[in-house]
Write a protein that holds these residues in place. Structure first.
Motif, mmCIF file in Angstrom:
data_model
loop_
_atom_site.group_PDB
_atom_site.id
_atom_site.type_symbol
_atom_site.label_atom_id
_atom_site.label_comp_id
_atom_site.label_asym_id
_atom_site.label_seq_id
_atom_site.Cartn_x
_atom_site.Cartn_y
_atom_site.Cartn_z
ATOM 1 N N GLY A 128 0.787 -1.232 0.000
ATOM 2 C CA GLY A 128 0.000 0.000 0.000
ATOM 3 C C GLY A 128 0.818 1.282 0.000
ATOM 4 O O GLY A 128 0.252 2.376 0.017
ATOM 5 N N ALA A 129 2.145 1.196 -0.021
ATOM 6 C CA ALA A 129 2.972 2.410 0.037
ATOM 7 C C ALA A 129 2.770 3.314 -1.177
ATOM 8 O O ALA A 129 3.028 4.510 -1.105
ATOM 9 C CB ALA A 129 4.450 2.030 0.160
ATOM 10 N N CYS A 130 2.299 2.750 -2.270
ATOM 11 C CA CYS A 130 2.132 3.533 -3.497
ATOM 12 C C CYS A 130 0.687 3.998 -3.696
ATOM 13 O O CYS A 130 0.319 4.439 -4.787
ATOM 14 C CB CYS A 130 2.561 2.708 -4.697
ATOM 15 S SG CYS A 130 1.465 1.297 -4.995
ATOM 16 N N THR A 131 -0.122 3.942 -2.652
ATOM 17 C CA THR A 131 -1.550 4.287 -2.767
ATOM 18 C C THR A 131 -1.746 5.715 -3.256
ATOM 19 O O THR A 131 -1.107 6.649 -2.771
ATOM 20 C CB THR A 131 -2.234 4.114 -1.391
ATOM 21 O OG1 THR A 131 -2.060 2.773 -0.944
ATOM 22 C CG2 THR A 131 -3.727 4.440 -1.483
ATOM 23 N N VAL A 132 -2.624 5.869 -4.222
ATOM 24 C CA VAL A 132 -3.012 7.184 -4.754
ATOM 25 C C VAL A 132 -4.532 7.174 -4.938
ATOM 26 O O VAL A 132 -5.181 6.138 -4.831
ATOM 27 C CB VAL A 132 -2.329 7.505 -6.109
ATOM 28 C CG1 VAL A 132 -0.811 7.509 -5.960
ATOM 29 C CG2 VAL A 132 -2.768 6.543 -7.199
ATOM 30 N N MET A 133 -5.073 8.348 -5.229
ATOM 31 C CA MET A 133 -6.487 8.446 -5.584
ATOM 32 C C MET A 133 -6.547 8.601 -7.096
ATOM 33 O O MET A 133 -5.900 9.491 -7.658
ATOM 34 C CB MET A 133 -7.139 9.653 -4.924
ATOM 35 C CG MET A 133 -7.108 9.641 -3.415
ATOM 36 S SD MET A 133 -8.382 8.614 -2.698
ATOM 37 C CE MET A 133 -9.748 9.721 -2.733
ATOM 38 N N MET A 134 -7.306 7.740 -7.734
ATOM 39 C CA MET A 134 -7.477 7.838 -9.184
ATOM 40 C C MET A 134 -8.971 7.867 -9.478
ATOM 41 O O MET A 134 -9.691 6.922 -9.135
ATOM 42 C CB MET A 134 -6.818 6.660 -9.891
ATOM 43 C CG MET A 134 -6.824 6.798 -11.402
ATOM 44 S SD MET A 134 -5.855 5.520 -12.224
ATOM 45 C CE MET A 134 -7.072 4.218 -12.333
ATOM 46 N N GLY A 135 -9.404 8.965 -10.070
ATOM 47 C CA GLY A 135 -10.836 9.092 -10.344
ATOM 48 C C GLY A 135 -11.663 9.035 -9.071
ATOM 49 O O GLY A 135 -12.776 8.514 -9.095
ATOM 50 N N GLY A 136 -11.096 9.551 -7.972
ATOM 51 C CA GLY A 136 -11.817 9.557 -6.704
ATOM 52 C C GLY A 136 -11.787 8.252 -5.939
ATOM 53 O O GLY A 136 -12.374 8.143 -4.868
ATOM 54 N N LYS A 137 -11.092 7.255 -6.458
ATOM 55 C CA LYS A 137 -11.003 5.960 -5.775
ATOM 56 C C LYS A 137 -9.575 5.701 -5.317
ATOM 57 O O LYS A 137 -8.619 6.075 -5.993
ATOM 58 C CB LYS A 137 -11.435 4.833 -6.711
ATOM 59 C CG LYS A 137 -12.896 4.893 -7.073
ATOM 60 C CD LYS A 137 -13.273 3.710 -7.928
ATOM 61 C CE LYS A 137 -14.766 3.783 -8.243
ATOM 62 N NZ LYS A 137 -15.188 2.733 -9.137
ATOM 63 N N VAL A 138 -9.465 5.032 -4.192
ATOM 64 C CA VAL A 138 -8.150 4.664 -3.667
ATOM 65 C C VAL A 138 -7.657 3.444 -4.437
ATOM 66 O O VAL A 138 -8.368 2.440 -4.528
ATOM 67 C CB VAL A 138 -8.242 4.341 -2.160
ATOM 68 C CG1 VAL A 138 -6.921 3.813 -1.633
ATOM 69 C CG2 VAL A 138 -8.679 5.567 -1.376
#
Ligand code: FES
Length: 115
Positions: A6-16
């Motif tokens: 999970g270290a690279c978690t981002v929000m894409m299109g409002g989703k995690v």
């Protein structure tokens, strides 16, 4: 590229999302938010600082992004909710208590209105 920490978690299109599992072609044209897009005064960033919620910092960007996404769906979480909700992110330094307290502080600061 296995979605294990999970270290690279981002929000894409409002989703995690774990960015390591997203193909570049699938990210084209999508709104992508990373920790670098937050102001230092962001309530979640401040809560992480206030609660000493990091040691080496490797996991921190992913935890902040996952926490933002979590609070957007669970604006008034309990400690157990936070534990479960952030279960997809790992911290090899073991700063989980600080992280969980930071998420609860951010939730309280925003009065349960996160997003
Ligand atoms: Fe080191 Fe989380 S602070 S991995």
């Amino acid at each position: 590229d296995r979605g294990t920490c999970g270290a690279c978690t981002v929000m894409m299109g409002g989703k995690v999302v774990y960015s390591c599992t997203v193909l570049a072609v699938d990210a084209q044209g999508k709104d992508i938010q990373t920790l670098e897009g937050f102001a230092p005064t962001d309530p979640m960033v401040q809560a992480f600082v206030n609660n000493d919620a990091q040691q080496c910092g490797y996991c921190t960007p992913g935890f902040v992004m996952a926490s933002k996404g979590f609070l957007a769906k669970h604006p008034k979480p309990t400690l157990e909710d936070v534990k479960e909700g952030l279960g997809g992110n790992l911290c090899r330094c073991g700063t989980y208590m600080g992280i969980r307290k930071a998420v609860l502080e951010a939730a309280n600061r925003s009065g349960g209105r996160n997003g």
